[in-house]
Design a protein around this motif. Sequence first.
Motif, PDB file in Angstrom:
ATOM      1  N   LEU A 125      12.203  53.757   0.168  1.00 17.34           N
ATOM      2  CA  LEU A 125      11.910  53.766  -1.216  1.00 17.34           C
ATOM      3  C   LEU A 125      10.039  53.559  -1.283  1.00 17.34           C
ATOM      4  CD1 LEU A 125      14.375  51.359  -2.882  1.00 17.34           C
ATOM      5  CD2 LEU A 125      14.213  54.175  -2.895  1.00 17.34           C
ATOM      6  N   LEU A 182       6.797  52.223  -2.718  1.00 14.26           N
ATOM      7  CA  LEU A 182       5.933  50.912  -3.291  1.00 14.26           C
ATOM      8  C   LEU A 182       4.735  51.248  -3.779  1.00 14.26           C
ATOM      9  CD1 LEU A 182       6.268  47.919  -3.795  1.00 14.26           C
ATOM     10  CD2 LEU A 182       5.235  47.306  -1.738  1.00 14.26           C
ATOM     11  N   ILE A 191       8.349  49.936  -8.101  1.00 10.67           N
ATOM     12  CA  ILE A 191       9.140  50.809  -7.095  1.00 10.67           C
ATOM     13  C   ILE A 191      10.178  51.562  -8.263  1.00 10.67           C
ATOM     14  CG2 ILE A 191      11.044  50.804  -5.430  1.00 10.67           C
ATOM     15  CD1 ILE A 191      10.398  48.054  -4.540  1.00 10.67           C
ATOM     16  N   LEU A 209      16.352  43.569  -0.587  1.00 19.05           N
ATOM     17  CA  LEU A 209      15.250  43.911  -1.711  1.00 19.05           C
ATOM     18  C   LEU A 209      16.017  43.581  -2.906  1.00 19.05           C
ATOM     19  CD1 LEU A 209      12.775  45.302  -2.985  1.00 19.05           C
ATOM     20  CD2 LEU A 209      14.171  47.480  -2.971  1.00 19.05           C
ATOM     21  N   GLU A 232       7.109  44.749   0.886  1.00 22.17           N
ATOM     22  CA  GLU A 232       6.624  45.851   1.682  1.00 22.17           C
ATOM     23  C   GLU A 232       7.366  46.266   2.854  1.00 22.17           C
ATOM     24  OE1 GLU A 232       1.940  45.516   1.091  1.00 22.17           O
ATOM     25  OE2 GLU A 232       2.801  44.759   2.993  1.00 22.17           O
ATOM     26  N   THR A 245      11.243  47.303   1.142  1.00 23.99           N
ATOM     27  CA  THR A 245      10.953  48.662   0.488  1.00 23.99           C
ATOM     28  C   THR A 245      10.896  49.821   1.396  1.00 23.99           C
ATOM     29  OG1 THR A 245       9.798  47.444  -1.359  1.00 23.99           O
ATOM     30  CG2 THR A 245       9.584  49.776  -1.238  1.00 23.99           C
ATOM     31  N   SER A 268      14.175  50.526   3.323  1.00 22.26           N
ATOM     32  CA  SER A 268      14.754  51.281   2.371  1.00 22.26           C
ATOM     33  C   SER A 268      14.765  52.586   1.993  1.00 22.26           C
ATOM     34  CB  SER A 268      14.960  50.557   1.000  1.00 22.26           C
ATOM     35  OG  SER A 268      15.435  49.162   1.217  1.00 22.26           O
TER      36      SER A 268
END
Length: 574
Positions: free
Chosen positions: A233, A235, A245, A195, A225, A228, A231
């Motif tokens: 996280l 989106l 993000i 990312l 996508e 993220t 990770s």
Amino acid sequence: MATTDLVLTDDTIRVLDHGFVRLDDVMASDLSVANAARVSFARRKEEMDDADAGLIRFLMRDRHGCYDDATDVLTADGWKPWPSVSGDELFATRSREGRLVYQPALRLVRKEFRGHMIGFKGMSIDMLVTPDHRVLASSTTTLELRSGPCFSLVPASSVLWRGHRHIATAAWPGVEAEFLTFDDMYVPALPFLALVGLFIGDGHLGRSNQISFHLRKPREIAFLEASTHASKLELRRRGADKFVIPVLPEMRALFASCYDEDREKIIPRRLLWLEQNLLGALLDGLLNSDGSRHERPGRADKLTYSTTSPKLADQVQELALKVGRSASVRPHLAKPGDGHYGSKPRWRVAIYSARNTRPALCRTREDAEHQMGVENYDGLIHCVEVPNHTLYVRRNGYAIWSGNTPFEHNAFRFHIRSPIFVAREWMRHRVGSFNEFSMRYAKATDEFYVPEADDVRSQVGKPGAYTFDPVEPELAEQTREALRDVYEHAYATYERLVEAGVAREVARSVLPVGAYTEFYWTVNARSLMNFVSLSASETAQREIRRYAEAVERFFEQHMPITYAAFVASGRISP
């Protein structure tokens, strides 16, 4: 004891009151230097002649080969042009095992040069060096070497117009990390670095704690996508092509460090110390933003990365090295409709396949004519000496490993007995290999260093500018007697502790640094000259100077021509 009082018997020179330097083995001669300097793929000489003696004097006088003004060198802070190198940097070196290691310079070489230089020019190599410069190369003149290269440091002149191969890769250990921590949140490292790579190419940092992307290509959106989500996280999509993000404050600080002072995108320097797989994920993110990957059936994939930031282009080249590949950086003229770079100058990083990381030159006579040559040069030449004797350099954007110095293909092995304080000063030089007697396993001896009355001295002046003057005879004898008393008490305590059952590794703690120790020292001629240059000088401590003088006697005995050239060149090692 003066130098003239040294006694040479059976390869042993007595030093101080209970010490010695013994030459245990030697595989060194003047001929070893001449053969290393003139090494070729066809022959070696069995006897020295006047031409070899002249070569040694030349090598000692001119030290070693150097690079031209247009060459850059890789440091721990990134690429630097040679004219801006101070010598205080940490330099990228390649170990004998093929690992990338950053090392300090032992010394900086910069001087005027007028004469011939040898040029190398191939698909992924560009280099201009003095004829005696050491290049890391392997012959391709036999089928065996073509299929299994054997790289070694050889003079540039020895491969001129001969078939050979260079190497541009190294193994990078780096720092391992399964997770990265931001504000006590653990984030999977691999997808997060992917990312970060995508952000460097296509991301934006807002004022609030969020990063954003404007993406239209399905490939880029899918990559965003996936990285993220992996990770862990969130989106958020804003309209047709905007993605946001939310990030934590410490995470935002990392993304903020992806900009330099001119708001140009860069790779945060600390990320480049990570291990190969993590850097591979970072590179994958970069390629999915402003890069391209051409899959070719039956052939290695072709990777390119484009940017308007020359700093970022340099870092991607360094990144390629650390993931086990090599790359070139070249200006890239944009065409109408070719991307979204505007009117800024554009740089293209070509990341080579494994085949092109070992560029071969002079395969045919026709290749030799345009891939190598000799040209006149008038200007500054540059180099640094590092322990691994290799540097990662580039010219016109093409990077390669290279190196220097012929005074290392030989060895002396010494057996030395000295006071502990002398041994510690000796080992600070970090040259050669040491193996010391251990008082963990063997009983300490009862011999200690008591200086002669003439060697008891006073220290006058400021740190770094001391002078040493003899003391009055009465004080000298008092000092010698005080030392004997301390030694006697210390050794008696040591024996008492050992007899009581205390481990030798604990009991030895009571012994002073005046106790004698023994060690073996294996060293090549260049490092030996460096040791003698420093430790036999008038500014060295008197006791280690006595040992350096003994070592120098053996050096003179076994390599008389090299030794004479060393003395004639101001006693400075090459």
